[in-house]
Design an enzyme around this catalytic site. Structure first.
Site, PDB file in Angstrom:
ATOM      1  N   LEU A  27       0.833  -1.211   0.000  1.00 29.92           N
ATOM      2  CA  LEU A  27       0.000   0.000   0.000  1.00 29.92           C
ATOM      3  C   LEU A  27       0.864   1.255   0.000  1.00 29.92           C
ATOM      4  O   LEU A  27       0.564   2.229  -0.700  1.00 29.92           O
ATOM      5  CB  LEU A  27      -0.912  -0.015   1.244  1.00 29.92           C
ATOM      6  N   ILE A  78       9.395   1.813  13.751  1.00 29.35           N
ATOM      7  CA  ILE A  78       8.329   2.317  14.629  1.00 29.35           C
ATOM      8  C   ILE A  78       8.471   1.752  16.048  1.00 29.35           C
ATOM      9  O   ILE A  78       7.757   2.163  16.949  1.00 29.35           O
ATOM     10  CB  ILE A  78       6.926   2.021  14.049  1.00 29.35           C
ATOM     11  N   ALA A 138       3.122  -2.397   8.984  1.00 29.67           N
ATOM     12  CA  ALA A 138       2.409  -3.416   9.769  1.00 29.67           C
ATOM     13  C   ALA A 138       3.150  -4.740   9.674  1.00 29.67           C
ATOM     14  O   ALA A 138       4.041  -4.920   8.835  1.00 29.67           O
ATOM     15  CB  ALA A 138       0.988  -3.611   9.244  1.00 29.67           C
ATOM     16  N   THR A 165      -7.856  -3.725   9.611  1.00 26.59           N
ATOM     17  CA  THR A 165      -8.283  -4.875   8.802  1.00 26.59           C
ATOM     18  C   THR A 165      -9.647  -5.444   9.191  1.00 26.59           C
ATOM     19  O   THR A 165     -10.073  -5.307  10.345  1.00 26.59           O
ATOM     20  CB  THR A 165      -7.222  -6.001   8.965  1.00 26.59           C
ATOM     21  N   TYR A 200      -2.825 -12.196  14.127  1.00 29.81           N
ATOM     22  CA  TYR A 200      -2.729 -10.984  13.296  1.00 29.81           C
ATOM     23  C   TYR A 200      -3.890 -10.044  13.602  1.00 29.81           C
ATOM     24  O   TYR A 200      -3.682  -8.862  13.919  1.00 29.81           O
ATOM     25  CB  TYR A 200      -2.690 -11.360  11.806  1.00 29.81           C
TER      26      TYR A 200
END
Ligand code: NDP
Ligand code: TDO
Length: 292
Positions: A11, A35, A58, A99, A123
């Protein structure tokens, strides 16, 4: 200056191109500015003084997460909390991607933003934990839950199917999990709408392609269009199967269709494309060399 975190992901790469096309100034970072390191994040923010953060980073390996729980939570919860803390300290908004896998997917109606969550795997649970950190820490946030994402710049279901269909005579694909495929370019178009309008309609939103299908239905359409466009060069029979007949380490939601009502009411200027039209346009724009 927009700060795009996770700019090397599927993305993130698409969004980088879109921001350029929109003429918006941005700076990207990925693993190079982890991060997980607040001091590294703060130093980067001091240097570039962003007015908004978009987090596309992510941990996305759904099955692997079951045995890699700490890494999934570190990135999807602790890393997200670090970003949220920085955003609040600098009083800037955060756009974050989540998600459909935060839902258990047992009720047969499109998922709304305030529906009860109930992830079925690590997840989804770690992504939900990240969302909760943002809601606890920030006020100026957009959490965009999307689903079944595919695009040019990363491994995804469409690429997997094309590769398998070129190799095998028959394929088994799950037909008892329903959802809504999303083309990265549609999602970046929606993010562009938020940015261009400098929207302050903060909150959680569901965004996916219009319409619904099962993974099998999605695969059948990939095959039909892939054959038509010369991306699949041999015959393959795609047989529907149940989740039990195609066991995976993570249980996926049986029904995770996203309701787009809130997006449509809040951003009427953005027209959500149907997943079939988007799949057509995506396959029209790639060649066999793009397939990862
Ligand atoms: N793909 C999908 O089907 C769906 C995705 N989503 C969500 O959409 C968003 C984008 O997904 P997608 O583009 O597929 O994800 P990708 O896995 O393609 O990209 C994520 C990027 O984040 C990077 N990253 C990982 N850890 C860190 C870290 N500690 N610091 C900085 N960067 C890091 C990754 O690097 P590396 O590759 O080295 O790990 C990768 O470049 C995610 O939030 C995902 O949960 C939602 C629904 C569906
Ligand atoms: C390869 C293959 C998969 N499947 C099934 C397994 C699974 O239920 C479904 C999709 O498999 P994948 O592993 O490609 O997709 P998966 O990793 O589950 O995709 C998810 O990724 C994360 C990041 C998200 O956030 C979700 O929205 C969703 O897009 O297809 C088959 O039935 N046959 C096959 O040959």
């Amino acid at each position: 200056m927009i700060w795009l975190i996770g700019n090397k992901g599927m993305l993130g790469q698409e969004l980088s191109l879109d921001l350029e096309n929109l003429g918006l100034k941005y700076i990207g970072s990925d693993r190079d500015v982890s991060i997980l390191e607040p001091s590294v994040l703060n130093a980067f923010a001091e240097k570039h003084n962003p007015h908004i953060i978009i987090n596309c980073s992510a941990y996305t390996a759904v099955d692997k997460a079951e045995e890699d729980r700490d890494a999934a939570y570190a990135i999807n919860q602790r890393g997200v909390a670090n970003i949220a803390t920085l955003a609040v300290a600098r009083d800037i908004p955060l756009i974050h991607i989540s998600t459909d896998y935060v839902f258990e997917g047992t009720s047969p109606s499109p998922r709304r933003e305030d529906d009860p969550t109930g992830p079925t795997g690590v997840y989804g649970a770690s992504k939900l934990a990240g969302e909760e950190e943002i809601r606890k820490i920030c006020t100026k946030y957009f959490i965009i839950r999307t689903a079944w994402l595919y695009g040019r710049y990363g491994a995804n279901f469409v690429y997997t199917m094309i590769k398998l269909m070129n190799k095998l005579d028959t394929l088994k694909v799950i037909d008892d999990q329903q959802g809504s495929p999303t083309w990265t370019q549609d999602l970046t178009g929606f993010i562009g709408t938020i940015l261009s309008g400098e929207s302050e309609a903060y909150g959680t939103y569901h965004f996916s392609g219009e319409g619904e299908c099962s993974w099998h239905h999605f695969a059948a359409e990939i095959y039909r269009l892939g054959r038509e466009k010369g991306l699949i060069c041999s015959d393959c029979t795609i047989n529907p199967c149940t989740s039990e007949e195609f066991p995976t380490p993570t249980k996926r939601p049986a029904y995770s269709l996203m309701s787009k009502e809130k997006v449509k009411n809040t951003f009427p200027e953005y027209k959500v494309p149907h997943w079939k039209a988007s799949l057509y346009n995506f396959l029209e724009g790639i060649t066999s060399n793009d397939i990862i």
